[in-house]
Design a protein around this motif. Structure first.
Motif, PDB file in Angstrom:
ATOM      1  N   VAL A  52       0.901  -1.271   0.012  1.00 54.78           N
ATOM      2  CA  VAL A  52       0.009  -0.148  -0.024  1.00 54.78           C
ATOM      3  C   VAL A  52       0.904   1.076   0.027  1.00 54.78           C
ATOM      4  N   VAL A  53       2.070   1.293   0.798  1.00 54.30           N
ATOM      5  CA  VAL A  53       2.782   2.339   0.794  1.00 54.30           C
ATOM      6  C   VAL A  53       3.601   2.563  -0.609  1.00 54.30           C
ATOM      7  N   PHE A  56       0.547   3.733  -3.103  1.00 53.93           N
ATOM      8  CA  PHE A  56       0.245   5.145  -2.813  1.00 53.93           C
ATOM      9  C   PHE A  56       1.166   6.236  -3.003  1.00 53.93           C
ATOM     10  N   ASN A  66      -4.448  11.116   1.445  1.00 53.86           N
ATOM     11  CA  ASN A  66      -4.119  10.239   0.603  1.00 53.86           C
ATOM     12  C   ASN A  66      -4.802   8.950   0.909  1.00 53.86           C
ATOM     13  N   TYR A  67      -6.022   8.849   0.899  1.00 53.63           N
ATOM     14  CA  TYR A  67      -6.529   7.609   1.617  1.00 53.63           C
ATOM     15  C   TYR A  67      -7.078   6.552   0.491  1.00 53.63           C
ATOM     16  N   THR A  68      -7.630   7.149  -0.393  1.00 54.12           N
ATOM     17  CA  THR A  68      -8.087   6.675  -1.641  1.00 54.12           C
ATOM     18  C   THR A  68      -7.412   6.853  -3.181  1.00 54.12           C
ATOM     19  N   VAL A 248       5.791  12.690  10.549  1.00 55.09           N
ATOM     20  CA  VAL A 248       4.763  11.894  10.026  1.00 55.09           C
ATOM     21  C   VAL A 248       3.759  12.018  10.933  1.00 55.09           C
ATOM     22  N   ALA A 252      -0.228  13.451  10.213  1.00 57.01           N
ATOM     23  CA  ALA A 252      -1.282  12.430  10.277  1.00 57.01           C
ATOM     24  C   ALA A 252      -2.721  13.022  10.393  1.00 57.01           C
ATOM     25  N   THR A 256      -1.630  13.292   5.242  1.00 55.49           N
ATOM     26  CA  THR A 256      -0.050  13.145   5.250  1.00 55.49           C
ATOM     27  C   THR A 256      -0.010  13.491   3.560  1.00 55.49           C
ATOM     28  N   ILE A 260       5.482  11.296   1.722  1.00 55.22           N
ATOM     29  CA  ILE A 260       5.748  10.417   2.860  1.00 55.22           C
ATOM     30  C   ILE A 260       5.930   8.926   2.399  1.00 55.22           C
TER      31      ILE A 260
END
Lengths: 291, 313, 395
Positions: A52-53, A56, A66-68, A248, A252, A256, A260
């Motif tokens: 995921v990191v 994204f 930066n969720y979706t 970070v 949050a 973010t 990052i």
């Protein structure tokens, strides 16, 4: 010989009817491979966040969060220092990490030699003193250091962060190096002295090269611990000394920046190669080690 | 420098040789170990042991940060703090224990596979266990926010499979939300401390001769009995070390509960750091910190005694 | 066993020589660890150029003695001399002595060449390459110079350890159970090779072992050690044919020890009563000349008596007969209950079954007399030469 052959074939034959039904079913396959399947799932669980990191880090989010997933973009990779303060915090973390690693490795290695090699009064006390920091929750260590610094009116900042990092790295260095020193065959050093090496030569030509992989591993571990620490750092830092994990954390709640994830991806790749190289070296050493 | 320290000699365990003899035999001074220990020891005493004393003293002081504190031996702070935050304290222990059990269940097959089934892939798999965890703890925990987000892929899949309904049925989550629930916090804790469970387990499993399991099979054990009677007992040191290394940091952690939880999942670490850094109620915060440390020490002592592995300490 | 004793070939006698400048001498050496005395007031001279074996069971002090010569241990009392030079108290690296360690102790981070060159480099010798190549050729490992020791077989590692020591041309080469980790076949091969190399390079070898066969195959002189002291010292044949203590009689080979009493003398012979039967023993073959004694005879010196054989005779009943091809092993029960072991060479006569009466005979010159106050079983536990060394033995 010949008399046993017919018996050997009849015995499984008698049991065969009972054993036949579960054979070759998908259930049976599942049962036989249960453990590796569980392991594979565990790997997915462990690697999912890293995927995921990485993913994204190529996102182009519409809002602050930066969720979706929106669309592919290299913007963040082109401008890693874009967000204010990010690269400053990275720089501080790197500086603290390097200095803490060097000092903790030096102090810890000396102590590890003493503990692995010498009989002295107070052994059990030193063992407890080394073990306890590893068995104490970070929040306790952080808060106790804060009370110390506040009560002694020590200004918080990069120096106090460094002091704290060296403290919690020392125990891990001692444990790692001690294991390596204790595993060293004392006869190798005796052989060196028998072959005209004096104490100093024995240490530099035999002891140190053989303990070096342990010291290197301890240094890498120290750096990783120091670079990644948030809880203790947060107690010992000031508003002007912001490490990368603190940065970070600060972002949050207000969203973010994608950068990052870029840093996270680079760290992951660096860690992968560092650990990979370490494994290769230790594999080679294991092969060449005398049995 | 330190050569020739350990001699495998007959009768050496009868007692150390007399002083003159020792000095002559190995040619090193009695002060050497102390000199080697001095820097690290001093560092640990000043910045680990002494602060704990300060913490204890701080908890018994009254006053405020602006007016200054005075040691008044205010033991009453302990029952007060415990009464006020018992909920968070107990929750921390329960979450940490759940995460430890889950981590054990996940890590054991993982370590077992790497130790016995991986063959030449063993080292690659070890790299894959270690490397992810050298990436920032915070960034990975934030990634769980993405994964567990309400409109994220995991939530959707769980909803489609009916797992969400099941979880809601047994009271682990409210509504369709995963983020902000105890489940999310425990998932994060389990995830974050998994390598601390996996590596000691692997280390103890790797030392077991696989032929022991074959011998058990030869002596009429089913694979499961063989595991239960041979492999598991031999891996106990790894189990104990792994559970300690997971439970202790998990109980004091507040990153997971802060980033993945909600006010109803607050853990004791959050309270301690909040009291110290925001509320600035030092005595209460210090008292809670001391209580947390003593609770963990007590639990660990009982656990280690019961599992009969004191030598690990 | 008897055959290997004969292989000892021409031996230098140790008694009547004067000290030469290369001799190793231990004078009144004692080593205590706490209350435990590992080596007890030991005097020993190892002549230059000899192959000397210290033989004894584990814990007898032989390895401690070796380590004191190497400088890895310092004696509590006494002196170590190399020629006229007193090296007591000096460091291992100050002594012209090198050791082949029990587990070889090869440096795992250095290749074979660098392992062998280690001592030369520390002493800043020139011609390192030539010396190392020459010694690797001697041990037949030229082709492995660039390998790491971990990749070598046990026998190859053993030879690297040997090369690493002898390349330094030490005054004394110490071997601490050097063959203990090898299997039987390789051990036999290495025994021959070690002896060859010793003859070629002409160094003094001091060899510590618990394996009596190994000691007898290679050594010119053997010192049998027990409880921190030397029980007996001599050439393999001397030790085997004329043991002076029950420990030496049992530890080196096997012996029948019979309780007996000296009743008188006849010329140079002692007249001895064995539970009512009269036998003789040359006076110089006994450590006691009157009263009670242990009368010893090696099993292979006892023979099944023909009707007109001269010599000492005893009659008993066969209780066990094991035919092993080259010989038959009998257990013969004597009238007083003791079972004697008899090894009868296969000369074509069929073995006697259990229950048959059997008369054994031996030449008086083959017997030996020992002090009756000694334990008849001393040293008997470790008689099997092929038994693997117990874990941690002879440290």
């Amino acid at each position: 010989m010949t008399a046993t052959v017919p018996r050997a074939t009849t015995v499984p034959a008698a049991k065969a009817p009972a054993a036949r039904p579960p054979r070759r079913g998908p259930l049976r396959w599942l049962r036989e491979h249960l453990v590796p399947i569980a392991a594979a799932l565990a790997f997915c669980y462990m690697l999912l966040p890293n995927v995921v990191v990485v993913l994204f880090s190529f996102n182009n989010p519409t809002g602050r969060y930066n969720y979706t997933w929106q669309e592919f973009s290299l913007d963040a990779w082109k401008d890693p220092c874009g967000p204010a303060g990010l690269c400053d915090s990275l720089g501080l973390s790197l500086r603290v990490g390097v200095v803490a690693t060097l000092l903790a490795t030096a102090l810890g290695t000396l102590a590890a030699f003493a503990m692995a090699r010498h009989r002295y009064r107070g052994r059990s006390t030193t063992n407890v003193l080394v073990f306890l920091p590893m068995a104490t929750p970070e929040v306790v260590m952080g808060s106790s250091l804060l009370t110390l610094f506040v009560n002694l009116r020590v200004p918080l900042g990069a120096t106090t962060i460094l002091i704290a990092h060296i403290m919690f790295c020392i125990s891990f260095v001692i444990v790692t190096v001690k294991a390596r020193v204790a595993g060293l065959d004392p006869r190798l050093e005796q052989a060196a002295m028998d072959l005209y090496a004096n104490e100093r030569q024995t240490f530099t030509k035999v002891t140190l090269p053989l303990v070096a992989p342990g010291i290197l591993a301890a240094a890498l571990l120290s750096f990783a611990l120091s670079f990644d620490d948030y809880i203790i750092t947060n107690f010992t830092a000031s508003a002007s000394s912001v490490t990368f994990p603190m940065y970070v954390w600060g972002t949050a709640s207000r969203g973010t920046p994608v950068q990052i994830n870029v840093v996270g991806t680079v760290m992951f790749l660096l860690a992968l190669s560092a650990v990979g190289i370490g494994q290769l070296v230790s594999m080679r050493n294991r092969k060449r080690a005398t049995r | 420098m330190t050569a020739l320290a350990v001699h495998p000699v007959p009768g050496a365990e009868d007692g150390p040789p007399d002083d003159a003899d020792e000095a002559r035999a190995v040619g090193r001074k009695r002060s050497t170990p102390y000199l080697l220990l001095l820097p690290a020891g001093v560092w640990l005493i000043i910045f680990f042991a002494v602060p704990l004393v300060f913490l204890l003293s701080q908890s018994l002081q009254t006053g405020s940060l602006t007016t200054g504190y005075a040691l008044t031996w205010n033991f009453a702070i302990y029952p007060e703090a415990i009464a006020q935050y018992s909920e968070q304290l107990i929750r921390s222990l329960v979450y940490a224990a759940s995460a430890t059990v889950l981590a054990l269940l996940i890590a054991y097959p993982l370590a077992y596979t790497i130790a016995f089934r991986a063959g030449r892939w063993r080292n690659l798999l070890l790299v894959l266990v270690i490397a992810p965890f050298l990436t920032s703890f915070l960034i990975r925990t934030l990634a769980w926010q993405n994964i567990l987000a309400t409109d994220g892929p995991v939530t959707g899949a769980l909803q489609a499979l009916g797992v969400t309904d099941l979880l809601r049925g047994i009271g682990l989550i409210d509504g369709n939300k995963l983020l902000g629930t105890p489940l999310a916090v425990v998932t994060g804790l389990t995830y974050n401390f998994l390598p601390f469970m996996t590596l000691p387990l692997y280390a103890s499993l790797e030392r077991i001769d696989p032929r022991l399991h074959e011998a058990a099979g030869d002596l009429y054990s089913t694979p499961w009995t063989g595991f239960r009677k041979v492999t598991l007992p031999l891996s106990m040191p790894g189990v104990v070390a792994g559970t300690l290394l997971t439970f202790i940091p998990a109980a004091g952690d507040y990153i997971n509960s802060q980033l993945l939880g909600s006010p109803s999942t607050t853990m004791i670490g959050q309270v301690v750091s909040g009291q110290f850094l925001r509320v600035l109620d030092y005595p209460t915060a210090a008292a809670l910190s001391v209580v947390l440390m003593l609770t963990i020490l007590a639990l660990v002592t009982v656990y280690v005694r019961r599992s009969g592995t004191e030598e690990l300490l | 066993m008897a055959t290997s004793a004969l292989q000892g070939a021409p031996m230098p006698t140790t008694d009547d020589r004067t000290t030469s400048d290369g001799d190793l001498r231990l004078v009144g050496i004692t080593k205590r660890f706490g209350r435990f005395t590992a080596v007890d007031d030991l005097d020993l001279t190892v002549p230059q150029g000899s192959f000397f074996a210290l033989l004894g069971p584990s814990g007898c002090g032989k390895t401690t003695t070796l380590r004191m010569v190497a400088g890895l241990e310092q004696p509590t009392q006494g002196q170590v001399l190399l020629g006229d030079r007193d090296v007591t108290g000096t460091k291992p690296y100050q002594r012209p002595v090198n050791t082949v360690f029990q587990s070889y102790a090869l440096f795992p981070h250095l290749d074979v060449f660098e392992n062998v060159a280690f001592g030369l480099r520390r002493r800043r010798k020139k011609e390192v390459k030539a010396d190392v190549d020459a010694v690797l050729e001697l041990v037949q490992l030229e082709h492995l110079a660039k390998s790491k020791p971990g990749l070598l077989s046990g026998g190859q590692q053993q030879r690297v350890a040997l090369a690493r020591a002898i390349v330094n041309r030490p005054s004394v080469l110490l071997l601490d159970e050097p063959l203990g980790a090898l299997d039987l076949k390789l051990r036999r091969q290495m025994q021959v090779e070690l002896k060859r190399i010793q003859t070629e390079v002409g160094l003094t070898f001091v060899h510590v072992t618990h394996d009596q066969e190994e000691a007898m195959t290679m050594a010119d002189t053997i010192a049998v050690m027990n409880g921190g002291r030397i029980e007996q010292m001599g050439s393999p044949t001397e030790l085997y044919e004329r043991p002076c203590t029950t420990f030496a009689a049992n530890f080196l080979g096997q012996s029948n020890l019979i309780q007996a009493t000296v009743t008188g003398t006849a010329g140079d012979d002692l007249l001895i009563d064995v539970h009512g039967q009269r036998v003789t023993l040359p006076r110089q073959r006994s450590t006691v000349t009157d009263g009670r004694l242990w009368l010893g005879v090696r099993p292979e010196k006892l023979r099944v008596a023909g009707p007109d054989d001269a010599g000492n005779r005893l009659t008993g009943i066969v209780t066990d007969a094991s035919f092993i091809g080259v010989a038959t092993y009998y257990l013969v029960r004597m009238p007083w209950g003791q079972e004697l072991t008899v090894v009868q060479q296969n000369d074509g006569t069929p073995p006697l079954p259990p229950g048959e009466p059997l008369t054994v005979t031996w030449l008086p010159d083959h017997g030996f007399g020992l002090d009756a106050t000694q334990d008849e079983h001393a040293g008997a536990e470790a008689i099997d030469p092929d038994a693997p060394a117990p874990a941690g033995a002879a440290r």
